[in-house]
Design an enzyme around this catalytic site. Structure first.
Site, PDB file in Angstrom:
ATOM      1  N   ILE A 491       0.827  -1.211   0.000  1.00 13.45           N
ATOM      2  CA  ILE A 491       0.000   0.000   0.000  1.00 13.45           C
ATOM      3  C   ILE A 491       0.853   1.250   0.000  1.00 13.45           C
ATOM      4  O   ILE A 491       0.346   2.360  -0.026  1.00 13.45           O
ATOM      5  CB  ILE A 491      -0.981   0.033   1.194  1.00 13.45           C
ATOM      6  CG1 ILE A 491      -0.227  -0.275   2.487  1.00 13.45           C
ATOM      7  CG2 ILE A 491      -2.117  -0.954   0.973  1.00 13.45           C
ATOM      8  CD1 ILE A 491      -1.091  -0.152   3.727  1.00 13.45           C
ATOM      9  N   GLY A 494       8.475   3.621  -0.012  1.00  9.15           N
ATOM     10  CA  GLY A 494       9.271   4.800   0.320  1.00  9.15           C
ATOM     11  C   GLY A 494      10.721   4.424   0.364  1.00  9.15           C
ATOM     12  O   GLY A 494      11.095   3.288   0.051  1.00  9.15           O
ATOM     13  N   GLY A 495      11.547   5.389   0.744  1.00 12.13           N
ATOM     14  CA  GLY A 495      12.981   5.167   0.792  1.00 12.13           C
ATOM     15  C   GLY A 495      13.364   4.051   1.736  1.00 12.13           C
ATOM     16  O   GLY A 495      14.347   3.355   1.548  1.00 12.13           O
ATOM     17  N   PHE A 496      12.565   3.848   2.739  1.00 12.76           N
ATOM     18  CA  PHE A 496      12.872   2.853   3.757  1.00 12.76           C
ATOM     19  C   PHE A 496      12.530   1.451   3.277  1.00 12.76           C
ATOM     20  O   PHE A 496      13.144   0.474   3.679  1.00 12.76           O
ATOM     21  CB  PHE A 496      12.056   3.216   5.004  1.00 12.76           C
ATOM     22  CG  PHE A 496      12.257   2.304   6.180  1.00 12.76           C
ATOM     23  CD1 PHE A 496      11.407   1.228   6.389  1.00 12.76           C
ATOM     24  CD2 PHE A 496      13.271   2.535   7.084  1.00 12.76           C
ATOM     25  CE1 PHE A 496      11.585   0.392   7.487  1.00 12.76           C
ATOM     26  CE2 PHE A 496      13.449   1.705   8.181  1.00 12.76           C
ATOM     27  CZ  PHE A 496      12.606   0.626   8.375  1.00 12.76           C
ATOM     28  N   GLY A 497      11.548   1.328   2.431  1.00 14.72           N
ATOM     29  CA  GLY A 497      11.119   0.022   1.951  1.00 14.72           C
ATOM     30  C   GLY A 497       9.645   0.072   1.584  1.00 14.72           C
ATOM     31  O   GLY A 497       9.145   1.108   1.182  1.00 14.72           O
ATOM     32  N   LYS A 498       8.968  -1.078   1.729  1.00 15.02           N
ATOM     33  CA  LYS A 498       7.556  -1.132   1.329  1.00 15.02           C
ATOM     34  C   LYS A 498       6.634  -1.221   2.535  1.00 15.02           C
ATOM     35  O   LYS A 498       7.039  -1.694   3.591  1.00 15.02           O
ATOM     36  CB  LYS A 498       7.333  -2.360   0.453  1.00 15.02           C
ATOM     37  CG  LYS A 498       7.922  -2.212  -0.938  1.00 15.02           C
ATOM     38  CD  LYS A 498       7.653  -3.438  -1.778  1.00 15.02           C
ATOM     39  CE  LYS A 498       8.231  -3.235  -3.178  1.00 15.02           C
ATOM     40  NZ  LYS A 498       8.272  -4.470  -3.940  1.00 15.02           N
ATOM     41  N   VAL A 499       5.403  -0.785   2.355  1.00 12.48           N
ATOM     42  CA  VAL A 499       4.384  -0.924   3.395  1.00 12.48           C
ATOM     43  C   VAL A 499       3.279  -1.844   2.872  1.00 12.48           C
ATOM     44  O   VAL A 499       2.793  -1.667   1.758  1.00 12.48           O
ATOM     45  CB  VAL A 499       3.782   0.442   3.776  1.00 12.48           C
ATOM     46  CG1 VAL A 499       2.819   0.275   4.934  1.00 12.48           C
ATOM     47  CG2 VAL A 499       4.874   1.427   4.143  1.00 12.48           C
ATOM     48  N   LYS A 513       5.390  -2.101   7.854  1.00  9.74           N
ATOM     49  CA  LYS A 513       6.453  -1.398   7.130  1.00  9.74           C
ATOM     50  C   LYS A 513       7.701  -2.259   7.190  1.00  9.74           C
ATOM     51  O   LYS A 513       8.190  -2.578   8.261  1.00  9.74           O
ATOM     52  CB  LYS A 513       6.688  -0.042   7.796  1.00  9.74           C
ATOM     53  CG  LYS A 513       7.768   0.793   7.173  1.00  9.74           C
ATOM     54  CD  LYS A 513       7.609   2.255   7.553  1.00  9.74           C
ATOM     55  CE  LYS A 513       8.749   2.739   8.429  1.00  9.74           C
ATOM     56  NZ  LYS A 513       8.593   4.134   8.803  1.00  9.74           N
ATOM     57  N   ASP A 609       9.902  15.769  11.239  1.00  7.95           N
ATOM     58  CA  ASP A 609       9.506  15.514   9.856  1.00  7.95           C
ATOM     59  C   ASP A 609       7.996  15.681   9.711  1.00  7.95           C
ATOM     60  O   ASP A 609       7.317  14.814   9.175  1.00  7.95           O
ATOM     61  CB  ASP A 609       9.962  14.121   9.442  1.00  7.95           C
ATOM     62  CG  ASP A 609      10.085  13.996   7.926  1.00  7.95           C
ATOM     63  OD1 ASP A 609      10.210  12.869   7.433  1.00  7.95           O
ATOM     64  OD2 ASP A 609      10.015  15.032   7.231  1.00  7.95           O
TER      65      ASP A 609
END
Ligand SMILES: *[C@@H]1O[C@H](CO)[C@@H](O)[C@H](O)[C@H]1NC(C)=O
Ligand SMILES: *[C@@H]1O[C@H](CO)[C@@H](O)[C@H](O)[C@H]1NC(C)=O
Ligand SMILES: *[C@@H]1O[C@H](CO)[C@@H](O)[C@H](O)[C@H]1NC(C)=O
Ligand SMILES: *[C@@H]1O[C@H](CO)[C@@H](O)[C@H](O)[C@H]1NC(C)=O
Ligand SMILES: *[C@@H]1O[C@H](CO)[C@@H](O)[C@H](O)[C@H]1NC(C)=O
Ligand SMILES: *[C@@H]1O[C@H](CO)[C@@H](O)[C@H](O)[C@H]1NC(C)=O
Ligand SMILES: *[C@@H]1O[C@H](CO)[C@@H](O)[C@H](O)[C@H]1NC(C)=O
Ligand SMILES: *[C@@H]1O[C@H](CO)[C@@H](O)[C@H](O)[C@H]1NC(C)=O
Ligand SMILES: *[C@@H]1O[C@H](CO)[C@@H](O)[C@H](O)[C@H]1NC(C)=O
Length: 815
Positions: A491, A494-499, A513, A609
């Site tokens: 869904i 992002g830079g961190f990975g997938k959700v 996440k 942020d």
């Protein structure tokens, strides 16, 4: 419909995503300037732009710089075509580069001091300092008469990077060419372990690095064209003075970049495919070290990266090595096969930090080991040494006390004396004895819990101090919940990975996440986020359900937020528009969450942020603040701010924080003010597709306010559907949040109170004045309505009483 509608983004992670493709790295920021040149200059596959482009990055090019062209022949080196011209500065000059990628960047400065054609400039008589991002890169620098490329690696989290050239008294500065290029996040870790006892972690994230040696073993230079990040790898060959026990090997075809090992961006094929190894034919049974010596500036710490790739022995014939830095053990009995899953030719690297004083020498030794009973071998494929900026942000000047002792030895010529400092221990009869001693030694160190092998292991199975949190999930439960991370459940990315959207065994819907496996950068944020979230329970903060750090995973499980991000409901999607009342309520919810963060504990928590993508909406459009990866404890009582490297999101960053790197709760207030205008105008904070002056929402708002035409930029959907009083109040608050100085901005509690007041003005009929007047087109709001936006009647009257009531109300929110 459900999935399509909410599917795009639930969490937009704060770190920006860097595209990486197998063909090569494509930097998001890529500024290449051939200074002083009238035409573009191509070097390999890159084009360095002429002065007409370089000038764009100088604040005042005509006054600041003159160009000079060389009258001398230029020595032939990589990029020598860049060295025939230069920009000369006779006063302080800044290059300012807009930054798209928040993270590490290479800055490369090319210097070749020639005498210009008209003899107007003799560049050898220049002397100057160069700084960037608050770091001193060069101090009173006098370039060598040979071509020099200085390479620095800086973390940039602000919207622009400024490189400042300051000529020393009565002289001038110059530069031949300049590169500013973003690099992949995984290149430089957050921290690395010191070899000195106690082996503490040395943070790198807040420091600038300068490359002092980048060496390809195997007697071959690797040119920048062969490297995805355009790095030069010097050959170790020319520096070897004693080589009877050293053998160079090359086998490019055996190198196998595996998915869980280092990528080609860490070091290219030509580096991993060649090595300097022990000459074993004439010395089959010896315990030996190959040693290299490097001269460095004393008084600094250095980041050292060792690159290994077993290109000589087919598994399972394993290579076991002892690695030393200045005679201190970095790693004892490193079994390369164990770290590369026994894949032949899989690259591997090791990082360490060491402090250098006294004679300014770093020695690197790779020794053979008998630990697995095989004939001894030793191999090294590549080596990088980077100077770490000191606590004063300086890369060129040590503490004066150290300098006075060692200034004579401060030289920057690299001498590598690869030699054999080997104690020639014959293995014959005594072999067994040594074998046993080694094993015993190894057992002893691992029992004491200080084995370097243990300390340096990159597989931290336990990242979080478990005593604090009881939400640890087994990986199997998460695999089940997400249908083994099914792509159809993604869904957000992002830079961190997938959700992923997941369903736990008890039926609870959750958002999962999952950090990308190699995202070393993500580790610190992962920890922060869990630690922050587990401390707080609040109606307006997204709840942590659990986490999983099994098998190096970085997974966080949150409550599922049905309606996704606020951002998605403001623009860029076809979701139904939010009403003005809903928008006010969302603002109030988010403000409550932030107010709670700032005030609920003795030490304020600063979110760092705040943006519309980090405000999530539940099924009733109730707002919750999310993404605590960058959060930080606020100042202690006796301090007014926290000093920290600038982090956050482009467009929302507090200008005061950006320039002074001082973080207070008021930085969140600023970002919240930006969000308020985003909500009012229904457009992105940065919209590059718009004409100049309208790209940045904040600038545009300020401009329109000055002209008294703010009503023209309100989301057209809202026009005619909002009361003037509440709008006026809303703009007044948002405006105060954007005050240049933090001290002039209201506290979050004050913002909250005023928002509630605006909400009341919207909800109830006020029987005086222009009650009920709505905003429609340009008639609704008079220009003076905003320009002179007087403070509402209730302001400042009995704030302390209102506050205490609000705080009381707030307490009931706590769960
Ligand atoms: C230099 O390169 C830029 C960007 O690629 C291009 O727009 C420009 O026309 C070039 N200038 C010359 C003189 O070739
Ligand atoms: C410094 O710059 C100014 C303005 O371009 C110029 O007039 C002057 O001659 C320069 N001085 C030197 C020493 O280059
Ligand atoms: C150059 O940048 C520095 C630091 O960002 C700033 O203090 C200085 O005023 C700037 N100078 C010029 C001439 O723009
Ligand atoms: C340039 O300056 C250097 C020292 O500053 C001097 O040795 C050299 O002779 C000068 N060259 C010319 C051509 O003036
Ligand atoms: C060093 O950092 C790692 C994670 O990066 C952590 O597991 C370890 O405990 C740290 N060591 C020290 C001494 O802080
Ligand atoms: C390294 O290579 C160079 C040629 O590139 C050669 O002249 C030199 O002898 C080699 N060094 C050793 C130690 O073999
Ligand atoms: C290089 O590696 C390949 C395996 O990929 C092997 O077949 C070949 O013999 C090796 N070449 C040399 C010179 O060792
Ligand atoms: C590289 O290693 C993988 C195992 O990680 C293996 O499946 C693959 O065949 C290897 N590739 C080559 C070219 O040897
Ligand atoms: C290799 O070098 C290290 C560090 O200088 C030293 O402790 C070790 O004894 C050496 N090993 C041999 C076999 O000489």
């Amino acid at each position: 419909m459900g999935f399509d509608r909410y599917g795009l983004v639930v969490f937009v992670m704060s770190t920006m995503c860097l595209m990486k493709c197998s063909l090569g790295f494509d930097p998001q920021d890529n500024y290449l300037l051939d200074c002083g040149s009238g035409r573009n200059s191509s070097v390999g596959d890159r084009i360095f732009l002429s002065d007409s482009f370089a000038y764009r990055f100088l604040s005042n090019p005509e006054q600041e710089s003159v160009t000079a062209a060389s009258s001398q022949p230029i020595p032939s080196t990589y990029g020598s075509s860049l060295l025939t011209t230069a920009s000369v500065f006779n006063k302080t000059s800044n290059f300012t580069f807009p930054i798209n990628h928040h993270g590490r960047h290479f800055i490369r400065l090319y210097f070749f001091p020639f005498v210009s054609d008209s003899r107007a400039y003799n560049l050898t008589s220049s002397r100057f300092s160069v700084s960037a991002q608050g770091f001193t890169l060069l101090k009173d620098f006098q370039p060598d008469i040979t071509p020099t490329v200085k390479e620095y690696c800086l973390s940039v989290t602000s919207v622009e990077l400024v490189i400042t050239f300051v000529p020393s008294v009565d002289t001038f500065a110059f530069i031949n060419a300049l590169e500013v290029v973003s690099v992949p996040d995984e290149l430089i870790p957050v921290s690395a372990q010191a070899v000195e006892v106690p082996r503490t972690n040395h943070s790198l994230i807040t420091h600038a690095l300068e490359t002092v040696a980048r060496i390809n073993m195997g007697n071959q230079t690797v040119s920048p064209d062969e490297d995805t990040l355009w790095r030069l790898w010097n050959s170790d060959g020319p520096f070897i003075n004693l080589n009877s026990l050293v053998r160079f090997v090359t086998n490019l075809s055996v190198v196998n970049y595996t998915a869980d090992g280092p990528s080609v961006d860490i070091a290219p094929l030509a580096v991993y495919g060649s090595a300097t190894k022990l000459e074993t034919e004439s010395n089959p049974n010896m315990l030996l070290n190959n040693t290299w010596f490097f001269n460095v500036d004393p008084g600094f710490s250095f980041f050292v990266r060792f690159h290994f790739c077993d290109i000589i022995k087919r598994p399972p014939s394993q290579l076991v090595l002892n690695i030393y830095l200045n005679s201190m053990s970095v790693f004892k009995d490193l079994n390369l096969g164990q770290h590369t899953s026994n894949v032949w030719g899989a690259p591997y690297f090791l990082d360490a930090v060491t402090r250098v004083s006294g004679n300014g020498v770093i020695s690197v030794s790779i020794g053979t080991s008998l630990a697995n009973g095989n004939p001894p071998e030793s191999i090294l494929n590549g080596l990088e040494i980077m100077k770490i900026s000191n606590s004063k942000g300086n890369l060129d000047e040590t503490d004066p006390r150290i300098v006075s002792l060692t200034s004579q030895s401060k030289q920057k010529v690299w001498v590598i004396a690869a030699s054999v400092a080997g104690a020639l221990l014959f293995v014959g009869v005594s072999g067994c004895l040594i074998f046993i001693l080694c094993r015993r030694n190894r057992r002893k160190t691992s029992n004491s819990g200080h084995s370097p092998q243990e300390n340096l292991s990159p597989n931290e199975s336990t990242i979080i101090s478990k005593s604090k949190i009881g939400y640890r999930f087994p990986l199997i439960a998460i695999l089940e919940a997400t249908d083994k991370f099914s792509e159809s459940l993604v869904i957000g990315i992002g830079g961190f990975g997938k959700v992923y959207k997941g369903t736990l065994f008890d039926g609870t819907t959750v958002a999962v996440k999952r950090g990308a496996p190699q995202s070393r950068q993500g580790l610190a944020e992962f920890q922060t986020e869990i630690e922050m979230l587990s401390q707080f329970r609040h109606r307006h903060l997204v709840s942590l359900i659990g986490y999983c750090d099994e098998r190096d995973e970085m997974i966080i499980i949150y409550e599922y937020m049905e309606n996704g991000t606020l951002k998605n409901h403001l623009y860029g999607s076809d979701l139904p528009k939010l009403s003005w009342k809903q928008r006010l309520e969302i603002c109030i919810g988010a403000a409550r969450g932030l107010h709670y963060l700032h005030t609920s504990s003795a030490k304020a928590i600063i979110h760092r942020d705040v943006k519309s993508a980090n405000i999530l909406l539940d099924e009733n459009f109730m707002a919750k603040v999310a993404d605590f990866g960058l959060s930080k404890n606020g100042p202690e009582f006796d301090q007014s701010h926290v000093s920290t490297a600038v982090k956050g999101s482009f467009g929302y960053l507090d200008p005061e924080y950006m320039t002074r790197q001082q973080l207070t709760e008021k930085s969140d207030v600023y970002s919240f003010g930006v969000v308020m205008f985003e909500i009012l105008c229904g457009r992105p904070v940065i919209d590059p597709s718009r004409p100049r002056g309208m790209v940045s929402l904040v600038e545009w708002v300020k401009e329109m306010q000055k002209k008294g035409e703010l009503e023209k930029i309100i989301d057209s959907y809202l026009v005619g559907k909002m009361k003037m009083e509440s709008l006026k109040k809303f703009v007044e608050i948002a405006d105060k949040c954007l005050a240049d100085e933090g001290i002039d901005r209201p506290a979050m509690g004050n913002v909250l109170w005023n928002l509630e007041y605006a909400h009341q003005l919207e909800g109830i009929e006020i029987k005086t004045g222009q009650t009920g007047q709505t905003v429609n087109g340009s008639n609704g709001v008079s220009s003076t309505g905003f320009a002179e936006g007087s403070i509402g009647d209730l302001d400042g009257v009995s704030m302390s009483r209102v506050f205490s009531e609000m705080v009381k109300g707030e307490k009931q929110d706590l769960r």
